[in-house]
Design a protein around this motif. Structure first.
Motif, short mmCIF file in Angstrom:
data_model
loop_
_atom_site.label_atom_id
_atom_site.label_comp_id
_atom_site.label_asym_id
_atom_site.label_seq_id
_atom_site.Cartn_x
_atom_site.Cartn_y
_atom_site.Cartn_z
N CYS A 63 0.81 -1.22 0.00
CA CYS A 63 0.00 0.00 0.00
C CYS A 63 0.85 1.27 0.00
O CYS A 63 0.30 2.38 0.01
N ASN A 64 2.19 1.10 -0.01
CA ASN A 64 3.11 2.25 0.01
C ASN A 64 2.83 3.18 1.19
O ASN A 64 2.81 4.40 1.05
N LEU A 65 2.65 2.58 2.36
CA LEU A 65 2.32 3.35 3.55
C LEU A 65 3.56 3.61 4.40
O LEU A 65 4.48 2.77 4.47
N ILE A 66 3.57 4.76 5.05
CA ILE A 66 4.66 5.18 5.93
C ILE A 66 4.13 5.24 7.35
O ILE A 66 3.12 5.89 7.61
N ASP A 67 4.79 4.56 8.27
CA ASP A 67 4.38 4.62 9.68
C ASP A 67 4.70 5.99 10.24
O ASP A 67 5.84 6.47 10.16
N LEU A 68 3.71 6.65 10.83
CA LEU A 68 3.88 8.02 11.33
C LEU A 68 4.40 8.08 12.76
O LEU A 68 4.60 9.17 13.30
N GLY A 69 4.61 6.91 13.38
CA GLY A 69 5.10 6.92 14.75
C GLY A 69 3.99 7.28 15.73
O GLY A 69 2.83 7.40 15.37
N SER A 70 4.38 7.46 16.97
CA SER A 70 3.37 7.74 18.00
C SER A 70 4.03 8.40 19.20
O SER A 70 5.25 8.40 19.34
N VAL A 71 3.18 8.94 20.06
CA VAL A 71 3.61 9.50 21.33
C VAL A 71 2.90 8.72 22.43
O VAL A 71 1.71 8.43 22.32
N GLY A 72 3.62 8.36 23.48
CA GLY A 72 3.01 7.60 24.56
C GLY A 72 3.54 6.18 24.59
O GLY A 72 4.58 5.87 24.01
N PRO A 73 2.83 5.27 25.26
CA PRO A 73 3.28 3.88 25.38
C PRO A 73 3.49 3.24 24.01
O PRO A 73 2.64 3.36 23.13
N HIS A 74 4.63 2.57 23.84
CA HIS A 74 4.95 1.92 22.56
C HIS A 74 4.05 0.72 22.32
O HIS A 74 3.63 0.47 21.18
N LEU A 75 3.78 -0.04 23.35
CA LEU A 75 2.92 -1.22 23.24
C LEU A 75 1.51 -0.83 23.70
O LEU A 75 1.31 -0.40 24.83
N THR A 76 0.55 -0.96 22.80
CA THR A 76 -0.77 -0.35 23.01
C THR A 76 -1.83 -1.32 23.49
O THR A 76 -2.95 -0.90 23.77
N TRP A 77 -1.51 -2.61 23.55
CA TRP A 77 -2.49 -3.61 23.99
C TRP A 77 -1.85 -4.55 24.99
O TRP A 77 -0.67 -4.89 24.87
N THR A 78 -2.62 -4.97 25.97
CA THR A 78 -2.17 -5.99 26.92
C THR A 78 -3.30 -6.95 27.22
O THR A 78 -4.48 -6.58 27.15
N ASN A 79 -2.94 -8.19 27.54
CA ASN A 79 -3.97 -9.17 27.92
C ASN A 79 -4.34 -9.04 29.41
O ASN A 79 -5.18 -9.80 29.91
N ASN A 80 -3.69 -8.10 30.11
CA ASN A 80 -4.00 -7.79 31.51
C ASN A 80 -3.74 -8.96 32.47
O ASN A 80 -4.25 -8.97 33.58
N ARG A 81 -2.93 -9.91 32.04
CA ARG A 81 -2.54 -10.99 32.94
C ARG A 81 -1.27 -10.60 33.68
O ARG A 81 -0.57 -9.69 33.30
N GLN A 82 -0.99 -11.33 34.74
CA GLN A 82 0.12 -10.98 35.61
C GLN A 82 1.34 -11.86 35.34
O GLN A 82 1.23 -12.98 34.86
N GLY A 83 2.52 -11.31 35.67
CA GLY A 83 3.74 -12.09 35.64
C GLY A 83 4.09 -12.62 34.26
O GLY A 83 3.96 -11.93 33.25
N LEU A 84 4.52 -13.89 34.21
CA LEU A 84 4.95 -14.50 32.96
C LEU A 84 3.81 -14.71 31.98
O LEU A 84 4.05 -14.98 30.80
N ALA A 85 2.58 -14.60 32.44
CA ALA A 85 1.42 -14.79 31.55
C ALA A 85 1.07 -13.50 30.80
O ALA A 85 0.22 -13.51 29.91
N ASN A 86 1.74 -12.41 31.14
CA ASN A 86 1.41 -11.12 30.52
C ASN A 86 1.97 -11.03 29.10
O ASN A 86 3.10 -11.43 28.83
N SER A 87 1.15 -10.51 28.19
CA SER A 87 1.57 -10.21 26.83
C SER A 87 1.20 -8.77 26.50
O SER A 87 0.14 -8.29 26.91
N MET A 88 2.09 -8.09 25.76
CA MET A 88 1.82 -6.73 25.32
C MET A 88 2.22 -6.63 23.85
O MET A 88 3.22 -7.21 23.43
N GLU A 89 1.44 -5.87 23.06
CA GLU A 89 1.71 -5.72 21.63
C GLU A 89 1.36 -4.32 21.17
O GLU A 89 0.51 -3.66 21.76
N ARG A 90 2.00 -3.89 20.10
CA ARG A 90 1.62 -2.64 19.45
C ARG A 90 0.67 -2.99 18.31
O ARG A 90 1.07 -3.36 17.21
N LEU A 91 -0.62 -2.87 18.57
CA LEU A 91 -1.63 -3.19 17.57
C LEU A 91 -2.17 -1.94 16.89
O LEU A 91 -2.81 -2.03 15.85
N ASP A 92 -1.94 -0.78 17.50
CA ASP A 92 -2.50 0.48 17.00
C ASP A 92 -1.42 1.31 16.34
O ASP A 92 -0.30 1.42 16.85
#
Length: 203
Positions: free
Chosen positions: A167-196
Motif C-alpha cells: 500500500c506504500n504506507l509510511i508509519d507516522l510513529g506515535s507518542v506515549g506507550p509503545h505497546l498499546t495492547w495488553t492481555n491484563n494478565r500478571q507475571g509471565l502470563a502477561n503479553s503486550m503488543e503494538r496493535l495500534d
C-alpha cells in the motif's frame, strides 16, 4: 484510549472524552471498539459541537467504529463502510482533499486478509493524500511484542509488513506507550503488543 473506550457511554467515558475535546479541540473524532451503539450517547456529542457521524455499530458487545465530526470545521463524506473500516474523503476550505480510513481489524486472520485486499485496492486507485489509522490487530516486528508465553510468529510479521509495503504506507510513529495492547494478565502470563498505529502515503 483502550480504557477510555471500554464501556463507552458510562460516566467515566463521558468525563474523559469531555476533557480530551476541551484540551485538544479536534475537528474529527474516531472511536474504536465502542461496544455500545452511538444512540446510547444521547445528545452528548452534539452538545459538544459534533453534529454528524458515520458509524459501524457493534455486534452485541464486540466492535464498533464511530467517525464523528463538526460540520462547521470539516466536510466529511463517507465512501465505504464495513465491519473493519470506515473510509471517507475529508475537505476543509483552503486545504486539499484527503482520504481517511479508520480501521478496526478483525482478530480473525482470514477476515484481516479481506481487509488488506480492500486497502490495497484503495492504494492502487488513489491519487490523494491518504491517512489510515486504528487497530490493525497485527504487529510489524518482535520489538512491537513482549510475551513470555507465546512463540513469535515471524510469518505473521512478514505478511503484515508486506501488506503495508504493498500500500506504500509510511508509519507516522506515535507518542506515549509503545505497546498499546495488553492481555491484563500478571507475571509471565502477561503479553503486550503494538496493535495500534497511524500510517500515510507520501502525499
Amino acid at each position: 484510549m483502550d480504557s477510555l473506550c471500554r464501556g463507552a457511554g458510562n460516566n467515566t467515558f463521558r468525563c474523559n472524552m469531555r476533557e480530551l475535546l476541551q484540551t485538544h479541540k479536534p475537528r474529527i473524532i474516531v472511536l474504536l471498539e465502542t461496544k455500545v451503539m452511538l444512540s446510547s450517547m444521547g445528545n452528548f456529542f452534539s452538545n459538544m459541537g459534533f453534529s454528524t457521524a458515520t458509524i459501524v455499530d457493534p455486534i452485541g458487545r464486540s466492535g464498533g467504529i464511530w467517525l464523528i465530526w463538526d460540520t462547521d470545521q470539516a466536510n466529511v463524506r463517507a465512501s465505504a463502510v464495513t465491519n473493519q473500516y470506515l473510509q471517507a474523503t475529508v475537505h476543509k476550505e483552503d486545504y486539499e482533499k484527503w482520504v481517511f480510513n479508520a480501521v478496526y481489524a478483525s482478530p480473525n486472520p482470514s477476515l484481516r486478509e479481506t481487509l488488506w485486499e480492500k486497502l490495497e485496492d484503495t492504494a492502487r486507485n488513489l491519487n490523494k493524500p491518504w491517512l489510515i489509522a486504528g487497530d490493525f490487530n497485527d504487529y510489524a516486528n518482535q520489538s512491537e511484542r513482549r510475551s513470555f508465553s507465546h512463540t513469535p510468529n515471524q510469518n505473521r510479521t512478514l505478511r503484515f509488513m508486506e501488506r503495508i509495503n504493498n500500500c506504500n504506507l509510511i508509519d507516522l510513529g506515535s507518542v506515549g506507550p509503545h505497546l498499546t495492547w495488553t492481555n491484563n494478565r500478571q507475571g509471565l502470563a502477561n503479553s503486550m503488543e503494538r496493535l495500534d498505529r497511524a500510517m500515510s502515503n507520501d502525499q
